[in-house]
Design an enzyme around this catalytic site. Structure first.
Site, mmCIF file in Angstrom:
data_model
loop_
_atom_site.group_PDB
_atom_site.id
_atom_site.type_symbol
_atom_site.label_atom_id
_atom_site.label_comp_id
_atom_site.label_asym_id
_atom_site.label_seq_id
_atom_site.Cartn_x
_atom_site.Cartn_y
_atom_site.Cartn_z
ATOM 1 N N LYS A 1 -11.275 -3.666 1.945
ATOM 2 C CA LYS A 1 -9.845 -3.808 1.637
ATOM 3 C C LYS A 1 -9.049 -3.476 2.901
ATOM 4 O O LYS A 1 -9.204 -2.385 3.470
ATOM 5 C CB LYS A 1 -9.493 -2.848 0.502
ATOM 6 C CG LYS A 1 -8.287 -3.238 -0.311
ATOM 7 C CD LYS A 1 -8.194 -2.300 -1.508
ATOM 8 C CE LYS A 1 -7.004 -2.609 -2.367
ATOM 9 N NZ LYS A 1 -6.808 -1.551 -3.365
HETATM 10 C C1 E4P Z 1 -4.955 -2.270 -6.088
HETATM 11 O O1 E4P Z 1 -5.685 -2.773 -5.336
HETATM 12 C C2 E4P Z 1 -3.794 -1.446 -5.685
HETATM 13 O O2 E4P Z 1 -4.181 -0.497 -4.768
HETATM 14 C C3 E4P Z 1 -3.163 -0.856 -6.895
HETATM 15 O O3 E4P Z 1 -3.140 -1.813 -7.922
HETATM 16 C C4 E4P Z 1 -1.817 -0.235 -6.650
HETATM 17 O O4 E4P Z 1 -1.256 0.107 -7.890
HETATM 18 P P1 E4P Z 1 -0.038 1.124 -8.043
HETATM 19 O O5 E4P Z 1 1.199 0.437 -7.605
HETATM 20 O O6 E4P Z 1 -0.001 1.441 -9.494
HETATM 21 O O7 E4P Z 1 -0.350 2.311 -7.170
#
Ligand code: E4P
Length: 215
Positions: free
Chosen positions: A87
């Protein structure tokens, strides 16, 4: 549409896996910290533990912000398990790193995407997944679902293979709307997945059937 779970909590990942509808996992440094996972060795071990529960892709995020650092971290993450997806944040160095990983056959998830232009760049760099954060856009009075729609149109126009991974999903209507708009994946908290199950008419209907079965 694929369902990913957005957590580093092993019990929740197992619960979603046992439900039989889980296609993968996304994590980020905040989710790892929430579980109290500290130190490089523990973090790497935790990713392997997650990979051993699920059968789909597991996103593990780099924390470097320079190209060389991202490449070093990403290559180490990718070696952990065949299901690991690296990622990478949507920054200039991140786009270069995604292009590099693509050339090496390493899967990537371009994270922190908030605009169609960013999503276009991620696809051109060859990202496996692009993660538009719909809940965080909604939080600042901007339509997160409209972004999913825009990315779908752009990717379909040019047959980009990058999968739209709707992230920052907060509730079941986000999941349903993402499915209507053609997102390839939604990564969700377990609560949002389980909320899809619920309908009061199901509960009252079942109660009636069970009562009638005793007559
Ligand atoms: C996923 O890859 C993201 O890191 C995540 O969905 C972020 O979500 P949040 O806005 O609830 O922290």
């Amino acid at each position: 549409m694929k369902f990913f779970i957005d957590t580093a909590n092993l019990a929740q990942i197992k619960e979603a896996q046992d439900l039989g509808v889980l296609d993968g996992v996304t994590t980020n440094p905040s989710l790892m910290a929430k579980e109290g996972i500290k130190g490089q060795d523990n973090i790497l071990k935790h990713y392997v533990d997650i990979c051993n529960i699920v059968t789909g892709d597991v996103s593990a995020e780099v924390i470097s912000t320079d190209f060389d650092g991202m490449v070093k971290e990403g290559e180490a993450l990718a070696k952990l398990h065949p299901r690991i997806v690296v990622k990478v944040p949507m920054i200039k160095e991140g786009v270069k790193a995604i292009k590099y990983f693509t050339g090496k056959g390493i899967k990537t998830n371009c994270t922190l995407v908030f605009s169609a232009g960013q999503a276009l760049l991620a696809a051109k760099a060859g990202a496996t997944y692009v993660s538009p954060f719909i809940g965080r856009l909604d939080d600042v009075s901007t339509d997160g679902l409209a972004l999913i729609n825009d990315i779908r149109i752009i990717y379909d126009n040019y047959a980009y293979k990058t999968q739209i991974l709707a992230a920052s999903v907060r509730h079941p209507m986000h999941i349903i709307d993402c499915a209507k708009l053609g997102a390839d994946v939604a990564t969700c908290p377990l609560s949002a997945i389980l909320a899809l199950l619920k309908h009061p008419l199901t509960d009252s209907g079942l109660a009636q059937f069970l009562a009638d079965a005793k007559k």
